[in-house]
Design a protein around this motif. Structure first.
Motif, PDB file in Angstrom:
ATOM      1  N   ASN A  10     -22.955  40.240  62.460  1.00 46.93           N
ATOM      2  CA  ASN A  10     -21.982  40.016  63.527  1.00 46.93           C
ATOM      3  C   ASN A  10     -22.173  38.629  64.128  1.00 46.93           C
ATOM      4  O   ASN A  10     -22.929  37.797  63.607  1.00 46.93           O
ATOM      5  CB  ASN A  10     -22.053  41.124  64.584  1.00 46.93           C
ATOM      6  CG  ASN A  10     -23.353  41.118  65.373  1.00 46.93           C
ATOM      7  OD1 ASN A  10     -24.195  40.223  65.230  1.00 46.93           O
ATOM      8  ND2 ASN A  10     -23.533  42.110  66.234  1.00 46.93           N
ATOM      9  N   GLU A  11     -21.493  38.369  65.240  1.00 47.60           N
ATOM     10  CA  GLU A  11     -21.525  37.034  65.844  1.00 47.60           C
ATOM     11  C   GLU A  11     -22.901  36.647  66.352  1.00 47.60           C
ATOM     12  O   GLU A  11     -23.201  35.463  66.515  1.00 47.60           O
ATOM     13  CB  GLU A  11     -20.486  36.935  66.969  1.00 47.60           C
ATOM     14  CG  GLU A  11     -20.810  37.688  68.239  1.00 47.60           C
ATOM     15  CD  GLU A  11     -20.512  39.178  68.150  1.00 47.60           C
ATOM     16  OE1 GLU A  11     -20.681  39.864  69.175  1.00 47.60           O
ATOM     17  OE2 GLU A  11     -20.113  39.651  67.066  1.00 47.60           O
ATOM     18  N   GLU A  12     -23.761  37.640  66.610  1.00 50.08           N
ATOM     19  CA  GLU A  12     -25.122  37.351  67.063  1.00 50.08           C
ATOM     20  C   GLU A  12     -26.105  37.205  65.901  1.00 50.08           C
ATOM     21  O   GLU A  12     -27.286  36.950  66.121  1.00 50.08           O
ATOM     22  CB  GLU A  12     -25.608  38.473  67.984  1.00 50.08           C
ATOM     23  CG  GLU A  12     -24.818  38.584  69.288  1.00 50.08           C
ATOM     24  CD  GLU A  12     -25.345  39.695  70.179  1.00 50.08           C
ATOM     25  OE1 GLU A  12     -25.831  40.717  69.630  1.00 50.08           O
ATOM     26  OE2 GLU A  12     -25.283  39.543  71.412  1.00 50.08           O
ATOM     27  N   GLY A  13     -25.604  37.421  64.688  1.00 49.90           N
ATOM     28  CA  GLY A  13     -26.490  37.375  63.527  1.00 49.90           C
ATOM     29  C   GLY A  13     -27.167  38.698  63.233  1.00 49.90           C
ATOM     30  O   GLY A  13     -28.021  38.783  62.335  1.00 49.90           O
ATOM     31  N   THR A  14     -26.806  39.742  63.959  1.00 49.88           N
ATOM     32  CA  THR A  14     -27.375  41.067  63.709  1.00 49.88           C
ATOM     33  C   THR A  14     -26.904  41.584  62.351  1.00 49.88           C
ATOM     34  O   THR A  14     -25.711  41.528  62.039  1.00 49.88           O
ATOM     35  CB  THR A  14     -26.940  42.057  64.805  1.00 49.88           C
ATOM     36  OG1 THR A  14     -27.384  41.576  66.072  1.00 49.88           O
ATOM     37  CG2 THR A  14     -27.511  43.433  64.543  1.00 49.88           C
ATOM     38  N   THR A  15     -27.814  42.088  61.567  1.00 53.12           N
ATOM     39  CA  THR A  15     -27.471  42.605  60.245  1.00 53.12           C
ATOM     40  C   THR A  15     -26.759  43.943  60.375  1.00 53.12           C
ATOM     41  O   THR A  15     -27.318  44.918  60.894  1.00 53.12           O
ATOM     42  CB  THR A  15     -28.736  42.775  59.377  1.00 53.12           C
ATOM     43  OG1 THR A  15     -29.380  41.507  59.238  1.00 53.12           O
ATOM     44  CG2 THR A  15     -28.379  43.321  58.004  1.00 53.12           C
ATOM     45  N   LEU A  16     -25.520  43.974  59.899  1.00 54.39           N
ATOM     46  CA  LEU A  16     -24.737  45.210  59.919  1.00 54.39           C
ATOM     47  C   LEU A  16     -24.844  45.959  58.593  1.00 54.39           C
ATOM     48  O   LEU A  16     -25.029  47.175  58.575  1.00 54.39           O
ATOM     49  CB  LEU A  16     -23.265  44.896  60.216  1.00 54.39           C
ATOM     50  CG  LEU A  16     -22.952  44.181  61.520  1.00 54.39           C
ATOM     51  CD1 LEU A  16     -21.475  43.824  61.582  1.00 54.39           C
ATOM     52  CD2 LEU A  16     -23.346  45.035  62.722  1.00 54.39           C
ATOM     53  N   LEU A  17     -24.712  45.215  57.485  1.00 50.43           N
ATOM     54  CA  LEU A  17     -24.706  45.860  56.170  1.00 50.43           C
ATOM     55  C   LEU A  17     -25.290  44.920  55.118  1.00 50.43           C
ATOM     56  O   LEU A  17     -24.607  44.017  54.641  1.00 50.43           O
ATOM     57  CB  LEU A  17     -23.278  46.248  55.781  1.00 50.43           C
ATOM     58  CG  LEU A  17     -23.119  46.975  54.437  1.00 50.43           C
ATOM     59  CD1 LEU A  17     -23.809  48.340  54.480  1.00 50.43           C
ATOM     60  CD2 LEU A  17     -21.645  47.135  54.072  1.00 50.43           C
ATOM     61  N   PRO A  18     -26.536  45.122  54.719  1.00 46.06           N
ATOM     62  CA  PRO A  18     -27.106  44.339  53.617  1.00 46.06           C
ATOM     63  C   PRO A  18     -26.498  44.794  52.290  1.00 46.06           C
ATOM     64  O   PRO A  18     -26.173  45.973  52.114  1.00 46.06           O
ATOM     65  CB  PRO A  18     -28.609  44.678  53.667  1.00 46.06           C
ATOM     66  CG  PRO A  18     -28.816  45.452  54.930  1.00 46.06           C
ATOM     67  CD  PRO A  18     -27.516  46.063  55.294  1.00 46.06           C
ATOM     68  N   PHE A  19     -26.360  43.840  51.365  1.00 50.15           N
ATOM     69  CA  PHE A  19     -25.885  44.157  50.026  1.00 50.15           C
ATOM     70  C   PHE A  19     -27.038  44.065  49.037  1.00 50.15           C
ATOM     71  O   PHE A  19     -27.863  43.143  49.109  1.00 50.15           O
ATOM     72  CB  PHE A  19     -24.777  43.191  49.595  1.00 50.15           C
ATOM     73  CG  PHE A  19     -23.534  43.278  50.432  1.00 50.15           C
ATOM     74  CD1 PHE A  19     -22.642  44.325  50.273  1.00 50.15           C
ATOM     75  CD2 PHE A  19     -23.260  42.308  51.397  1.00 50.15           C
ATOM     76  CE1 PHE A  19     -21.496  44.410  51.057  1.00 50.15           C
ATOM     77  CE2 PHE A  19     -22.115  42.374  52.170  1.00 50.15           C
ATOM     78  CZ  PHE A  19     -21.227  43.435  52.007  1.00 50.15           C
ATOM     79  N   GLU A  20     -27.091  45.024  48.133  1.00 44.12           N
ATOM     80  CA  GLU A  20     -28.034  44.959  47.027  1.00 44.12           C
ATOM     81  C   GLU A  20     -27.214  44.730  45.755  1.00 44.12           C
ATOM     82  O   GLU A  20     -26.360  45.554  45.412  1.00 44.12           O
ATOM     83  CB  GLU A  20     -28.843  46.251  46.924  1.00 44.12           C
ATOM     84  CG  GLU A  20     -29.925  46.205  45.874  1.00 44.12           C
ATOM     85  CD  GLU A  20     -30.838  47.414  45.940  1.00 44.12           C
ATOM     86  OE1 GLU A  20     -30.883  48.169  44.940  1.00 44.12           O
ATOM     87  OE2 GLU A  20     -31.489  47.607  46.987  1.00 44.12           O
ATOM     88  N   ILE A  21     -27.456  43.634  45.081  1.00 41.40           N
ATOM     89  CA  ILE A  21     -26.628  43.242  43.943  1.00 41.40           C
ATOM     90  C   ILE A  21     -27.343  43.584  42.642  1.00 41.40           C
ATOM     91  O   ILE A  21     -28.488  43.172  42.419  1.00 41.40           O
ATOM     92  CB  ILE A  21     -26.306  41.741  44.008  1.00 41.40           C
ATOM     93  CG1 ILE A  21     -25.628  41.424  45.347  1.00 41.40           C
ATOM     94  CG2 ILE A  21     -25.413  41.332  42.844  1.00 41.40           C
ATOM     95  CD1 ILE A  21     -25.519  39.963  45.640  1.00 41.40           C
ATOM     96  N   THR A  22     -26.677  44.349  41.802  1.00 39.99           N
ATOM     97  CA  THR A  22     -27.257  44.719  40.512  1.00 39.99           C
ATOM     98  C   THR A  22     -27.101  43.561  39.532  1.00 39.99           C
ATOM     99  O   THR A  22     -26.444  42.556  39.824  1.00 39.99           O
ATOM    100  CB  THR A  22     -26.559  45.968  39.947  1.00 39.99           C
ATOM    101  OG1 THR A  22     -25.244  45.611  39.480  1.00 39.99           O
ATOM    102  CG2 THR A  22     -26.450  47.061  40.994  1.00 39.99           C
ATOM    103  N   ASP A  23     -27.670  43.726  38.349  1.00 41.68           N
ATOM    104  CA  ASP A  23     -27.491  42.712  37.311  1.00 41.68           C
ATOM    105  C   ASP A  23     -26.324  43.052  36.385  1.00 41.68           C
ATOM    106  O   ASP A  23     -26.130  42.439  35.337  1.00 41.68           O
ATOM    107  CB  ASP A  23     -28.777  42.538  36.491  1.00 41.68           C
ATOM    108  CG  ASP A  23     -29.234  43.838  35.865  1.00 41.68           C
ATOM    109  OD1 ASP A  23     -28.512  44.859  35.991  1.00 41.68           O
ATOM    110  OD2 ASP A  23     -30.318  43.846  35.258  1.00 41.68           O
ATOM    111  N   GLN A  24     -25.534  44.077  36.793  1.00 37.97           N
ATOM    112  CA  GLN A  24     -24.373  44.477  36.014  1.00 37.97           C
ATOM    113  C   GLN A  24     -23.160  43.614  36.364  1.00 37.97           C
ATOM    114  O   GLN A  24     -22.887  43.359  37.538  1.00 37.97           O
ATOM    115  CB  GLN A  24     -24.035  45.948  36.284  1.00 37.97           C
ATOM    116  CG  GLN A  24     -25.133  46.923  35.904  1.00 37.97           C
ATOM    117  CD  GLN A  24     -25.368  46.930  34.401  1.00 37.97           C
ATOM    118  OE1 GLN A  24     -24.432  46.980  33.612  1.00 37.97           O
ATOM    119  NE2 GLN A  24     -26.636  46.865  34.004  1.00 37.97           N
ATOM    120  N   THR A  25     -22.464  43.158  35.345  1.00 31.57           N
ATOM    121  CA  THR A  25     -21.234  42.391  35.555  1.00 31.57           C
ATOM    122  C   THR A  25     -20.057  43.354  35.594  1.00 31.57           C
ATOM    123  O   THR A  25     -19.846  44.125  34.650  1.00 31.57           O
ATOM    124  CB  THR A  25     -21.022  41.360  34.440  1.00 31.57           C
ATOM    125  OG1 THR A  25     -22.139  40.469  34.418  1.00 31.57           O
ATOM    126  CG2 THR A  25     -19.743  40.571  34.669  1.00 31.57           C
TER     127      THR A  25
END
Length: 522
Positions: free
Chosen positions: A361-376
């Motif tokens: 958000n605007e304060e830099g608070t983490t709302l939703l981290p993403f975990e990225i796979t190695d799948q295309t």
């Protein structure tokens, strides 16, 4: 405490003086309301008793020494210093609302139950919650333009409720406003034709005076409308894979990890320090290396959500509340007030698997981290042209026929000086006729606050903000929009269906406190 009471008493006196002056100045402009058969462009009467009720209620608050769980102390009354959210640790995979299956093989028919339950939001703890067809939140309903939809409604709560279809163009009798009450154990059925284009809508309760608590306890669900255009665009559309709904809500949990609304409630809008997305605490979202469509809904009682990437990379917005934009709009952040929606697309195809990327958000608070796979994932190109939305010259040149003034704070909020009265019709409008409404947010003594404004039963066009064209990402169908203090917004609105429709501030506590009116479409 004595100092706090003195401050409140002084504030009460100053507010009475200002309101008295305003009433004196505006008295000549008041007109008879539309219940007396006047034309649709009449304004609501200013409430002559407003300053008296303000004085009485503020004095009551002063004598109690506290205001709704210390609203003076937490800074919310100054409309600015809102409690911060806690970062998501990303330890729980995001819950995706289930898709509700039709009861019929021959058409679109759903059964929706408002019910009580218990939900494990915190590990090993059962929190008492409300939900639709589940213990917490609700399913996603799928409509298609042209469908005839039948919905069986059942109230399994121990209190009255309604089922409101936010953003759906339906007759007033099917809209689920405060007139459409279901008592405990009661059932009803509504049936309507879907006439609007592809959009992300939602549903929630709307009983008079109880909306804020019931939504807070968990009553909210999603609606997806599809049409031939949405299918032809070939946007990310695999639900739960690359087409993800995100219902943003903030809550306060007590020492027992319960949702104690009465303890948390704030007359100026209840906010919390705990962020939930789709009802998930400390969520993360696992995605493949592809473009991912996120359907954002601010489902909070009062908090405004600003959403951006911690990397400051851009994303594109493709849709507003009620449909696609004409073309994608590149943005680095978007702010949604309560009930607003937006669809955005983030390109994860070039992001490194181990790169830390998250919505903040605007304060830099983490709302939703993403975990990225190695799948295309799938290679998808976002179309340059998505819709044919336009504001006509005729609409731009229409005169203003309805003027709305939003004003006040806490339980002293009004529209055109009046609180909601279910027996009073504030405006009338002819079915199928486009009119221009002008909405003004009058500052209060403390400067004022943003009011999210919503109209039931219609999608409309924003013509201007303070006389200027709206930003590019608001040039699409809307049913809710923010109005900043001292800001004037003009909209062009046409109702397809007859009936009584609500218009109100979507800070739910303001709505419950009477910041609401009615337009009768004939």
């Amino acid at each position: 405490m004595r100092k706090k009471n003195l401050l409140i008493s002084l504030f009460s006196l100053m507010m009475v003086i200002v309101l008295s002056a305003c009433t004196s100045n505006d008295g000549e402009a008041s007109v008879e309301d539309t219940n007396n058969g006047k034309d649709s462009n009449e304004q609501m009467n200013m409430n002559e008793d407003n300053e008296n009720s303000m004085e009485e209620n503020m004095n009551n608050s002063s004598s109690e020494g506290e205001m709704n769980n210390g609203s003076m102390g937490n800074g919310h009354m100054d409309h600015d210093d809102v409690v911060s959210l806690i970062d998501s640790t990303g330890e729980n995979e995001l819950n995706i609302p289930p898709v509700l299956k039709s009861d019929s093989n021959k058409g679109t028919e759903y059964t929706i139950r408002a019910q009580k339950g218990e939900t494990e939001i915190f590990d090993g703890v059962q929190t008492k919650t409300y939900g639709y067809n589940d213990s917490f939140l609700g399913p996603m309903l799928q409509f298609e333009k042209g469908d005839t939809v039948k919905i069986n409604l059942i109230n399994e709560l121990n209190e009255n409720t309604t089922f409101h279809w936010h953003g759906l163009e339906v007759p007033g009798n099917d809209d689920g406003g405060p007139h459409n009450v279901l008592e405990p154990g009661e059932e009803s059925t509504i049936e309507f034709e879907v006439t609007q284009e592809a959009a992300t809508l939602w549903f929630h309760p709307h009983p008079e005076g109880k909306t804020s608590e019931q939504v807070y306890n968990g009553l909210a669900g999603l609606i997806y409308i599809e049409d031939q255009n949405s299918k032809n665009l070939e946007l990310p559309s695999e639900y739960g894979e690359n087409d993800i709904p995100l219902i943003f809500q903030d809550r306060v949990f007590d020492d027992e990890k319960q949702l104690n609304y009465k303890a948390a409630a704030n007359e100026d809008g209840t906010v919390g320090d705990t962020s939930l997305i789709n009802g998930t605490l400390n969520p993360k979202l696992t995605v493949d290396k592809e473009k991912v469509r996120l359907r954002l809904l601010n489902g909070s009682n009062a908090r405004n959500y600003t959403v951006k990437l911690n990397t400051e990379d851009a994303f594109v917005q493709i849709a507003t509340d009620g449909g696609f934009l004409n073309e994608p709009v590149s943005m680095q952040e978007i702010t949604l007030t309560p009930s607003e929606r937006a669809e955005i697309v983030i390109d994860f195809s070039q992001v490194k698997t181990n790169e830390e990327i998250a919505l903040v958000n605007e304060e830099g608070t983490t709302l939703l981290p993403f975990e990225i796979t190695d799948q295309t994932g799938k290679t998808i190109d976002i179309p340059d042209e998505m819709n044919d939305f336009s504001v006509t010259e005729e609409e731009k040149n229409l005169p203003v026929t309805k003027e709305i003034e939003l004003f006040g704070m806490m339980d002293q909020v009004t529209i055109n000086g009046k609180k909601f009265d279910s027996e009073r019709i504030d405006f009338t409008q002819e079915q199928g006729v486009t009119e221009v409404w002008e909405i003004y947010n009058k500052p209060d003594m403390m400067g004022g606050m943003i009011h999210p404004f919503h109209i039931h039963g219609a999608q409309f066009k924003i013509l201007s903000r303070n006389g200027e064209a709206p930003p590019e990402n608001e040039r699409g169908w809307k049913d809710s929009f923010s109005v900043a203090p001292d800001e004037t917004v003009k909209i062009a609105i046409q109702f397809k269906n007859k009936g009584i429709h609500m218009f109100h501030c979507h800070i739910l506590e303001h709505e419950d406190n009477g910041m609401m009116g009615q337009v009768k479409v004939e």
